[in-house]
Design a protein around this motif. Structure first.
Motif, PDB file in Angstrom:
ATOM      1  N   GLU A  35       0.173  -5.459   3.645  1.00  0.00           N
ATOM      2  CA  GLU A  35      -1.078  -6.069   4.105  1.00  0.00           C
ATOM      3  C   GLU A  35      -1.115  -7.515   3.622  1.00  0.00           C
ATOM      4  OE1 GLU A  35      -5.863  -5.167   3.583  1.00  0.00           O
ATOM      5  OE2 GLU A  35      -4.386  -3.936   2.547  1.00  0.00           O
ATOM      6  N   ASP A  71       1.294  -0.318   7.834  1.00  0.00           N
ATOM      7  CA  ASP A  71       0.567   0.633   6.991  1.00  0.00           C
ATOM      8  C   ASP A  71       0.920   0.425   5.522  1.00  0.00           C
ATOM      9  OD1 ASP A  71      -0.553   1.889   9.248  1.00  0.00           O
ATOM     10  OD2 ASP A  71       1.182   3.223   9.437  1.00  0.00           O
ATOM     11  N   ASN A 119       0.823  -1.213   0.000  1.00  0.00           N
ATOM     12  CA  ASN A 119       0.000   0.000   0.000  1.00  0.00           C
ATOM     13  C   ASN A 119       0.858   1.266   0.000  1.00  0.00           C
ATOM     14  OD1 ASN A 119      -2.572  -1.310   0.100  1.00  0.00           O
ATOM     15  ND2 ASN A 119      -2.132  -1.839   2.215  1.00  0.00           N
ATOM     16  N   VAL A 144      -0.892   4.304  -1.389  1.00  0.00           N
ATOM     17  CA  VAL A 144      -1.896   4.865  -0.474  1.00  0.00           C
ATOM     18  C   VAL A 144      -1.227   5.801   0.532  1.00  0.00           C
ATOM     19  CG1 VAL A 144      -3.565   4.301   1.343  1.00  0.00           C
ATOM     20  CG2 VAL A 144      -3.427   2.874  -0.712  1.00  0.00           C
ATOM     21  N   LYS A 169       6.255  -0.309  -5.297  1.00  0.00           N
ATOM     22  CA  LYS A 169       4.919   0.298  -5.300  1.00  0.00           C
ATOM     23  C   LYS A 169       3.911  -0.529  -6.087  1.00  0.00           C
ATOM     24  CE  LYS A 169       2.650   4.197  -7.215  1.00  0.00           C
ATOM     25  NZ  LYS A 169       2.801   5.097  -8.289  1.00  0.00           N
TER      26      LYS A 169
END
Length: 74
Positions: free
Chosen positions: A64, A61, A6, A9, A36
């Motif tokens: 995942e 963060d 992520n 994000v 990325k």
């Protein structure tokens, strides 16, 4: 692959471009781009630490785990 990256994000949340992050963590643009897009096969802890420091986030963060549907354990 059940590991989702992520990075995009977190970069969007911090309003940071890939070029800016590349300069701040001292990694090539191509290596960050591979990370990325989720195409990286591995990431060094030192790289993860530098990204977390610059983006002011935790490793969780950025990464995942989403189990695959056919990955059933007894």
């Amino acid at each position: 692959m059940p590991i989702i990256v992520n990075l995009d994000v977190m970069m969007a949340r911090r309003k940071m471009s890939l070029n800016e992050l590349s300069e701040k963590v001292d990694l090539t643009l191509s290596n960050l781009s591979i990370l990325k897009t989720g195409k990286a096969k591995a990431v060094r802890f030192s790289t993860l630490e530098a990204i977390c420091r610059v983006l002011e986030c935790q490793p969780g963060d950025l990464l995942e785990f989403i189990p695959e549907k056919n990955d059933v354990r007894d």
